[in-house]
Design a protein around this motif. Structure first.
Motif, mmCIF file in Angstrom:
data_model
loop_
_atom_site.group_PDB
_atom_site.id
_atom_site.type_symbol
_atom_site.label_atom_id
_atom_site.label_comp_id
_atom_site.label_asym_id
_atom_site.label_seq_id
_atom_site.Cartn_x
_atom_site.Cartn_y
_atom_site.Cartn_z
ATOM 1 N N LEU A 194 0.868 -1.185 0.000
ATOM 2 C CA LEU A 194 0.000 0.000 0.000
ATOM 3 C C LEU A 194 0.901 1.230 0.000
ATOM 4 N N VAL A 195 0.620 2.176 -0.898
ATOM 5 C CA VAL A 195 1.378 3.429 -0.935
ATOM 6 C C VAL A 195 0.401 4.588 -0.796
ATOM 7 N N ILE A 196 0.680 5.462 0.147
ATOM 8 C CA ILE A 196 -0.175 6.625 0.393
ATOM 9 C C ILE A 196 0.680 7.878 0.238
ATOM 10 N N LEU A 197 0.219 8.803 -0.604
ATOM 11 C CA LEU A 197 0.883 10.103 -0.723
ATOM 12 C C LEU A 197 -0.089 11.137 -0.185
ATOM 13 N N GLU A 198 0.383 11.988 0.690
ATOM 14 C CA GLU A 198 -0.551 12.958 1.306
ATOM 15 C C GLU A 198 0.196 14.234 1.681
ATOM 16 N N PHE A 199 -0.508 15.339 1.701
ATOM 17 C CA PHE A 199 0.099 16.577 2.199
ATOM 18 C C PHE A 199 0.348 16.444 3.688
ATOM 19 N N SER A 200 1.332 17.207 4.190
ATOM 20 C CA SER A 200 1.613 17.184 5.624
ATOM 21 C C SER A 200 2.096 18.572 6.048
ATOM 22 N N THR A 201 2.298 18.726 7.341
ATOM 23 C CA THR A 201 2.707 20.019 7.884
ATOM 24 C C THR A 201 4.193 19.948 8.218
ATOM 25 N N PRO A 202 5.039 20.857 7.652
ATOM 26 C CA PRO A 202 6.476 20.801 7.968
ATOM 27 C C PRO A 202 6.712 20.898 9.480
ATOM 28 N N ARG A 203 7.730 20.193 9.972
ATOM 29 C CA ARG A 203 8.003 20.200 11.424
ATOM 30 C C ARG A 203 8.794 21.442 11.836
ATOM 31 N N ALA A 262 5.493 -0.553 8.006
ATOM 32 C CA ALA A 262 5.042 0.769 7.564
ATOM 33 C C ALA A 262 6.179 1.763 7.705
ATOM 34 N N ARG A 263 6.474 2.486 6.643
ATOM 35 C CA ARG A 263 7.531 3.497 6.703
ATOM 36 C C ARG A 263 7.073 4.748 5.975
ATOM 37 N N LEU A 264 7.732 5.862 6.265
ATOM 38 C CA LEU A 264 7.342 7.104 5.605
ATOM 39 C C LEU A 264 8.554 7.865 5.117
ATOM 40 N N LYS A 265 8.342 8.652 4.081
ATOM 41 C CA LYS A 265 9.408 9.508 3.533
ATOM 42 C C LYS A 265 8.844 10.918 3.429
ATOM 43 N N SER A 266 9.552 11.841 4.058
ATOM 44 C CA SER A 266 9.119 13.231 4.032
ATOM 45 C C SER A 266 9.603 13.871 2.720
ATOM 46 N N LEU A 267 8.749 14.645 2.071
ATOM 47 C CA LEU A 267 9.069 15.209 0.758
ATOM 48 C C LEU A 267 8.994 16.730 0.801
ATOM 49 N N SER A 268 9.899 17.381 0.080
ATOM 50 C CA SER A 268 9.924 18.851 -0.014
ATOM 51 C C SER A 268 9.800 19.498 1.366
ATOM 52 N N PHE A 269 10.707 19.127 2.262
ATOM 53 C CA PHE A 269 10.786 19.685 3.626
ATOM 54 C C PHE A 269 9.519 19.430 4.450
ATOM 55 N N GLY A 270 8.809 18.360 4.122
ATOM 56 C CA GLY A 270 7.643 17.996 4.947
ATOM 57 C C GLY A 270 6.322 18.528 4.423
ATOM 58 N N VAL A 271 6.334 19.143 3.253
ATOM 59 C CA VAL A 271 5.078 19.630 2.667
ATOM 60 C C VAL A 271 4.193 18.436 2.275
ATOM 61 N N ALA A 272 4.846 17.348 1.866
ATOM 62 C CA ALA A 272 4.107 16.118 1.542
ATOM 63 C C ALA A 272 4.848 14.948 2.191
ATOM 64 N N THR A 273 4.123 13.842 2.375
ATOM 65 C CA THR A 273 4.732 12.637 2.947
ATOM 66 C C THR A 273 4.241 11.433 2.153
ATOM 67 N N CYS A 274 5.178 10.505 1.890
ATOM 68 C CA CYS A 274 4.786 9.274 1.210
ATOM 69 C C CYS A 274 4.956 8.100 2.181
ATOM 70 N N TYR A 275 3.922 7.293 2.332
ATOM 71 C CA TYR A 275 3.929 6.146 3.238
ATOM 72 C C TYR A 275 3.907 4.873 2.389
ATOM 73 N N ALA A 276 4.612 3.839 2.848
ATOM 74 C CA ALA A 276 4.518 2.535 2.181
ATOM 75 C C ALA A 276 4.412 1.487 3.280
ATOM 76 N N ALA A 277 3.581 0.478 3.034
ATOM 77 C CA ALA A 277 3.412 -0.588 4.029
ATOM 78 C C ALA A 277 3.075 -1.877 3.299
ATOM 79 N N THR A 278 3.329 -2.995 3.978
ATOM 80 C CA THR A 278 3.105 -4.299 3.359
ATOM 81 C C THR A 278 1.941 -4.980 4.052
ATOM 82 N N ARG A 279 1.039 -5.567 3.267
ATOM 83 C CA ARG A 279 -0.112 -6.292 3.820
ATOM 84 C C ARG A 279 0.423 -7.554 4.500
ATOM 85 N N ALA A 280 0.161 -7.649 5.791
ATOM 86 C CA ALA A 280 0.732 -8.762 6.572
ATOM 87 C C ALA A 280 0.092 -10.080 6.145
#
Ligand SMILES: C[S@@+](CC[C@H](N)C(=O)[O-])C[C@H]1O[C@@H](n2cnc3c(N)ncnc32)[C@H](O)[C@@H]1O
Length: 280
Positions: A194-203, A262-280
């Motif tokens: 599963l891959v989720i791309l979503e906006f996020s708030t920079p830290r 489940a892991r995440l990668k912060s993109l463009s200084f945290g403006v967006a985040t991409c999550y990837a996870a494996t179905r157990a």
């Protein structure tokens, strides 16, 4: 699998002068808590469908396609994978996934994804003819991706029918994100991704301040005057990001819903985040 593709002739954009899906008043409280969120979200995307891509490129300074390419990388596609892109909108991630399947096949030489191997699904019908036309234009008239009208909360597919499920900027928009993630787990085979791309708030507080200023003051103005948005979509966007699940809460939701690694990668200084996870 039988799929239906939309007919561009039958699209029904909202009536001119219709009330905005989100008024300033509506957005004073948490928009995710609105009982009629699904209807408002659908009306909003139906109203902006024709200008959706322009708004994306303009407001992300062209970064949105790079974020989608990261989502494709994090999906770790393999030849033969069946891919479902949920909340596909105008099809940018769906098409990028299909392209990713091609380029990940070193045996290429004439190989192409099978019919219905890559499917995009969205509940806002007017988005789909645009997605379909985009795919046809890129592929010289061929349809290499199927686009379907359907709901993320009741996917019209049997259990374990996909190797990859993706969703870009869509999870925040569904009425019940936890139910959507459970539905993704249902249609994924064990070991599927599963891959989720979503906006996020920079830290970082300075970046957070800059991002807030841009999203709350500049973007609604450019969306109204450059892209002619009257739906309230670009007032809803920053409000819906600020009140949505953050990174750790999204990872926790994935773990509770039957996903591992489940892991995440912060993109463009945290403006967006991409999550990837494996179905157990
Ligand atoms: C911000 S757009 C994202 C479109 C596309 N994924 C992209 O990367 O540009 C969000 C999309 O989510 C869709 N959406 C929201 N709730 C949905 C649901 N319950 N089922 C299917 N699609 C949904 C909307 O219709 C809209 O097209």
């Amino acid at each position: 699998m039988t799929v239906q593709t939309p007919d561009p002739e039958t699209t029904t954009p909202p009536a001119p002068g219709a009330a905005p899906a989100w008024s300033a008043d509506d957005l004073r409280d948490d928009p995710h808590a609105k009982a009629d969120k699904a209807r408002r979200v659908r009306d909003m995307f139906a109203a902006i469908a024709g200008k959706y891509d322009l708004n994306n490129r303009l407001h992300s300074f062209g970064r949105d396609q790079a974020w989608r390419r990261t989502a494709v990388k994090m999906a770790q596609l393999k030849p033969g994978d069946r891919v479902l892109d949920v909340a596909c909108g105008t099809g940018d991630l769906t098409i990028a996934m299909e392209q990713g399947l091609w380029t990940n096949d070193d045996t290429a030489g004439g190989w192409a994804p099978a019919t219905n191997q890559v499917i995009g699904i969205d509940f806002t019908f007017p988005m789909l003819p645009l997605a379909k036309q985009k795919n046809r234009r890129r592929e010289n008239g061929r349809e290499t991706v199927a686009f379907l009208n359907g709901d993320a909360l009741a996917l019209p597919f049997p259990d374990q029918s996909f190797d990859v499920v993706s969703i870009a900027f869509g999870l925040r928009n569904v009425a019940d994100p936890a139910a959507a993630v459970a539905e993704f787990a249902r249609v994924l085979r064990p070991g599927g991704r599963l891959v989720i791309l979503e906006f996020s708030t920079p830290r970082n507080p300075v970046l957070r301040w800059g991002s807030r200023l841009y999203c709350e003051k500049v973007m609604p103005w450019t969306a109204t005057w450059v892209a002619r948005d009257r739906s309230g979509a670009y007032r809803y966007l920053p409000r819906s990001v600020a009140t949505f699940l953050d990174g750790p809460a999204t990872v926790a939701l994935l773990k509770q819903s039957g996903f591992a690694e489940a892991r995440l990668k912060s993109l463009s200084f945290g403006v967006a985040t991409c999550y990837a996870a494996t179905r157990a």
